[in-house]
Design a protein around this motif. Structure first.
Motif, PDB file in Angstrom:
ATOM      1  N   VAL A  15       0.847  -1.192   0.000  1.00 15.76           N
ATOM      2  CA  VAL A  15       0.000   0.000   0.000  1.00 15.76           C
ATOM      3  C   VAL A  15       0.879   1.237   0.000  1.00 15.76           C
ATOM      4  O   VAL A  15       1.772   1.382   0.833  1.00 15.76           O
ATOM      5  CB  VAL A  15      -0.935   0.023   1.227  1.00 15.76           C
ATOM      6  CG1 VAL A  15      -1.830   1.256   1.190  1.00 15.76           C
ATOM      7  CG2 VAL A  15      -1.771  -1.246   1.277  1.00 15.76           C
ATOM      8  N   THR A  16       0.635   2.149  -0.946  1.00 14.48           N
ATOM      9  CA  THR A  16       1.411   3.386  -1.036  1.00 14.48           C
ATOM     10  C   THR A  16       0.462   4.582  -1.092  1.00 14.48           C
ATOM     11  O   THR A  16      -0.742   4.426  -1.265  1.00 14.48           O
ATOM     12  CB  THR A  16       2.305   3.397  -2.285  1.00 14.48           C
ATOM     13  OG1 THR A  16       1.484   3.258  -3.450  1.00 14.48           O
ATOM     14  CG2 THR A  16       3.308   2.256  -2.236  1.00 14.48           C
ATOM     15  N   GLY A  17       1.037   5.769  -0.971  1.00 14.96           N
ATOM     16  CA  GLY A  17       0.235   6.984  -1.017  1.00 14.96           C
ATOM     17  C   GLY A  17      -0.158   7.452   0.369  1.00 14.96           C
ATOM     18  O   GLY A  17       0.135   6.822   1.392  1.00 14.96           O
ATOM     19  N   GLY A  22       2.008   4.178   6.070  1.00 12.52           N
ATOM     20  CA  GLY A  22       2.205   5.485   5.466  1.00 12.52           C
ATOM     21  C   GLY A  22       3.549   5.669   4.829  1.00 12.52           C
ATOM     22  O   GLY A  22       3.775   6.651   4.115  1.00 12.52           O
ATOM     23  N   VAL A  23       4.466   4.737   5.061  1.00 10.08           N
ATOM     24  CA  VAL A  23       5.811   4.796   4.486  1.00 10.08           C
ATOM     25  C   VAL A  23       5.869   3.884   3.272  1.00 10.08           C
ATOM     26  O   VAL A  23       5.407   2.739   3.319  1.00 10.08           O
ATOM     27  CB  VAL A  23       6.882   4.375   5.519  1.00 10.08           C
ATOM     28  CG1 VAL A  23       8.258   4.269   4.868  1.00 10.08           C
ATOM     29  CG2 VAL A  23       6.925   5.375   6.675  1.00 10.08           C
ATOM     30  N   ASP A  24       6.427   4.380   2.172  1.00  7.00           N
ATOM     31  CA  ASP A  24       6.629   3.571   0.977  1.00  7.00           C
ATOM     32  C   ASP A  24       7.795   2.618   1.231  1.00  7.00           C
ATOM     33  O   ASP A  24       8.919   3.067   1.468  1.00  7.00           O
ATOM     34  CB  ASP A  24       6.923   4.474  -0.223  1.00  7.00           C
ATOM     35  CG  ASP A  24       6.956   3.714  -1.542  1.00  7.00           C
ATOM     36  OD1 ASP A  24       7.620   2.663  -1.617  1.00  7.00           O
ATOM     37  OD2 ASP A  24       6.347   4.186  -2.520  1.00  7.00           O
ATOM     38  N   ALA A  25       7.528   1.329   1.185  1.00  5.98           N
ATOM     39  CA  ALA A  25       8.555   0.340   1.517  1.00  5.98           C
ATOM     40  C   ALA A  25       9.727   0.361   0.550  1.00  5.98           C
ATOM     41  O   ALA A  25      10.828  -0.062   0.898  1.00  5.98           O
ATOM     42  CB  ALA A  25       7.942  -1.057   1.546  1.00  5.98           C
ATOM     43  N   SER A  61       7.138   9.250   2.567  1.00  6.57           N
ATOM     44  CA  SER A  61       5.736   9.244   2.976  1.00  6.57           C
ATOM     45  C   SER A  61       5.064  10.486   2.424  1.00  6.57           C
ATOM     46  O   SER A  61       5.694  11.522   2.233  1.00  6.57           O
ATOM     47  CB  SER A  61       5.614   9.205   4.506  1.00  6.57           C
ATOM     48  OG  SER A  61       6.298  10.308   5.091  1.00  6.57           O
ATOM     49  N   ASP A  62       3.781  10.363   2.166  1.00 10.43           N
ATOM     50  CA  ASP A  62       2.979  11.457   1.637  1.00 10.43           C
ATOM     51  C   ASP A  62       2.007  11.869   2.729  1.00 10.43           C
ATOM     52  O   ASP A  62       0.882  11.376   2.813  1.00 10.43           O
ATOM     53  CB  ASP A  62       2.240  11.005   0.372  1.00 10.43           C
ATOM     54  CG  ASP A  62       1.459  12.131  -0.279  1.00 10.43           C
ATOM     55  OD1 ASP A  62       1.578  13.279   0.185  1.00 10.43           O
ATOM     56  OD2 ASP A  62       0.715  11.855  -1.246  1.00 10.43           O
ATOM     57  N   GLY A  63       2.462  12.782   3.608  1.00  8.18           N
ATOM     58  CA  GLY A  63       1.645  13.182   4.745  1.00  8.18           C
ATOM     59  C   GLY A  63       2.033  12.411   5.994  1.00  8.18           C
ATOM     60  O   GLY A  63       3.161  11.933   6.140  1.00  8.18           O
ATOM     61  N   VAL A  64       1.078  12.271   6.903  1.00  8.20           N
ATOM     62  CA  VAL A  64       1.353  11.606   8.168  1.00  8.20           C
ATOM     63  C   VAL A  64       1.704  10.140   7.941  1.00  8.20           C
ATOM     64  O   VAL A  64       1.132   9.479   7.076  1.00  8.20           O
ATOM     65  CB  VAL A  64       0.150  11.740   9.133  1.00  8.20           C
ATOM     66  CG1 VAL A  64      -1.054  11.000   8.590  1.00  8.20           C
ATOM     67  CG2 VAL A  64       0.500  11.236  10.520  1.00  8.20           C
ATOM     68  N   ALA A  65       2.671   9.643   8.719  1.00 15.71           N
ATOM     69  CA  ALA A  65       3.062   8.229   8.690  1.00 15.71           C
ATOM     70  C   ALA A  65       3.489   7.838  10.089  1.00 15.71           C
ATOM     71  O   ALA A  65       3.910   8.684  10.898  1.00 15.71           O
ATOM     72  CB  ALA A  65       4.193   7.995   7.697  1.00 15.71           C
ATOM     73  N   VAL A  66       3.383   6.576  10.399  1.00 12.91           N
ATOM     74  CA  VAL A  66       3.775   6.089  11.718  1.00 12.91           C
ATOM     75  C   VAL A  66       5.286   6.226  11.895  1.00 12.91           C
ATOM     76  O   VAL A  66       6.067   5.857  11.016  1.00 12.91           O
ATOM     77  CB  VAL A  66       3.336   4.624  11.907  1.00 12.91           C
ATOM     78  CG1 VAL A  66       3.938   4.033  13.177  1.00 12.91           C
ATOM     79  CG2 VAL A  66       1.815   4.531  11.942  1.00 12.91           C
TER      80      VAL A  66
END
Length: 478
Positions: free
Chosen positions: A127-129, A157-160, A165-170
């Motif tokens: 999952v991305t974006g 929320g992070v692109d592996a 990341s696009d906005g908030v991410a853990v």
């Protein structure tokens, strides 16, 4: 390292090899539980924030292994909308055991309980974006919490693949990722642990149906997005270039053109109305055609060079001149293969010899496929190009990456099946890297042959493969 797309294929390949996703999920969940134990004391509060996919399923398993802690599992969404049967079964196991499980159906209702450890299992590597709701609200709450945060596979929320990341991410303190590290994880300020979950090496070595996942298409595709292929062949033979060209169409190329001597152009065109034929003066390929071929090739994403050209000296000279001048992607088949070792080129070549042709090129072979794999890998490294060496076990290597194909059957010793393979390889090489394209082509060609033999037995013709190529690529192989 392994990309998220490749990891999904390997996961599916493991299932094809008899290691079911349910078993892998059990191992993944156990690995997450071990990571929790490293940072938590008995009796600590652990909060699992889980999504409805297999990433959440991994965390549901982990919860079962954490009886010594005060565990709360928050499911983002309704349980009936959990996306896979195995994830749903593990959620049901938690609820049946009367574990503390809660469904969060609205981001406005999200409330993160006080916890010493938080497990982020909302979204996985596929999952991305930007995060949507309720994941975005949950990620912000996790980041504000005074707790150790453990992410499952990748922080939500992070692109592996990129770490962006696009906005908030853990913002995880630790990441438990599976099988191999993902490229983007090195960009994070987190401790990353790679957990061995029992995926066999064979899932990466052998081309299996999981690899076909990369062939999915964007519904918004336009003409040309899936490759334009030029087949250069014919003269002494007409069937070979026609087979390659039709195979390229069946393998998904949007447009296929055939450059062939004018003496056979009408016959080649007669095989299939969809082919676009570009006649070359004379009865065979010669040096005077090279400039015209280079102009044609420049307008295509890949070239298939060789089917039916024959072994005339003037044709060999033209092949050397073309290959040394071309700088695109070219699948080399049949007689021109012997010219490749003596050519210096900027082109990206995919050579498709059978074992006799490999020896003629200067390579070595062996009866045992493992020994042959090593020999092909070394020769590919020396050659500087990708090899697809045909056999009962097809070996594909560029000297660095090596794959092995096991589809196909003895009925495919009939003439013309290699021409079909070359065409499939050309179609895939127009949109994929050479090793991926060649590996997929070997699988698809062999699988098409298997489908024919399953229906009618031996005695197949190369033309029988053509109608089976789409089924081998996109049909249900479960």
């Amino acid at each position: 390292m392994i990309t998220s797309e490749r990891m999904a294929a390997v996961d599916a390949n493991a299932a094809a090899l008899g290691v079911p996703r349910k078993q892998l999920m059990e191992s993944s969940g156990n690995a997450v539980a071990r990571e929790v134990r490293e940072v938590a004391d008995p009796g600590d509060a652990v909060c699992i924030v889980a999504g409805r996919g297999n990433n959440g399923g991994d965390a549901f398993v982990a919860a079962r292994f954490l009886d010594e802690y005060n565990v709360t599992t928050l499911l983002l969404g309704r349980a009936e909308r959990i996306g896979t049967d195995i994830a749903r079964a593990n959620w049901d196991a938690l609820t049946a055991a009367e574990a503390d499980t809660r469904e969060v159906t609205d981001s406005a209702d999200f409330e993160l309980p006080d916890a010493d450890v938080i497990v982020d299992a909302m979204l996985g590597t596929g999952v991305t974006g930007a995060l949507r709701e309720p994941e975005a609200t949950a990620a912000a709450a996790i980041n504000d919490a005074d707790a150790t945060v453990i992410a499952v596979d990748v922080p939500s929320g992070v692109d592996a693949d990129t770490g962006e990341s696009d906005g908030v991410a853990v913002e995880a303190d630790r990441v438990v990722t599976f099988h191999d590290e993902k490229p983007g994880l090195s960009e994070l300020d987190a401790r990353v642990r790679v957990a061995d979950i029992g995926i066999p090496d064979a899932a990466e070595l052998f081309v299996e149906r999981g690899d076909l996942r990369t062939l999915s298409r964007d519904p918004q595709s336009h003409k040309g997005d899936h490759g334009e292929v030029l087949v250069v062949g014919g003269g002494p033979y007409t069937g070979a270039p026609a087979l390659s060209a039709q195979a390229a169409l069946r393998a998904g190329a949007d447009l296929v053109r055939v450059a062939c001597p004018e003496s056979v152009a009408r016959e080649v065109q007669g095989y299939e109305e969809s082919l676009i034929v570009r006649p070359l003066p004379g009865e065979r390929l010669r040096a005077g055609h090279v400039d015209r071929l280079l102009d044609l090739a420049a307008d295509h994403d890949a070239v298939v060079f060789g089917p039916g050209l024959g072994d005339a000296e003037e044709t060999g000279a033209a092949a050397r001149e073309f290959l040394s001048s071309f700088d695109g992607t070219c699948v080399v088949d049949a007689d021109p293969l012997r010219e490749v070792p003596d050519v210096e080129t900027d082109a990206e070549l995919v050579c498709t010899p059978h074992q006799g042709e490999l020896v003629a090129m200067g390579g070595e072979t062996a009866d045992d496929w493992r020994e042959r794999r090593d020999l092909v890998e070394r020769f590919a490294a020396d050659l500087g190009h990708t090899l697809l060496v045909k056999g009962a076990y097809d070996v594909i290597s560029d000297g660095d990456r090596t794959r092995v194909g096991r589809t196909g059957n003895p009925g495919m010793t009939v003439g013309g099946t290699g021409d079909v393979l070359a065409g499939i390889t050309g179609a895939l090489a127009s949109i994929r890297d050479p090793v991926t394209a060649a590996g997929l082509a070997a699988y698809v060609n062999g699988r098409a042959g298997d489908l024919v033999v399953e229906e009618q037995g031996y005695g197949l013709l190369a033309t029988d493969l053509l109608d089976r190529v789409p089924e081998a690529m996109w049909g249900d192989d479960e």
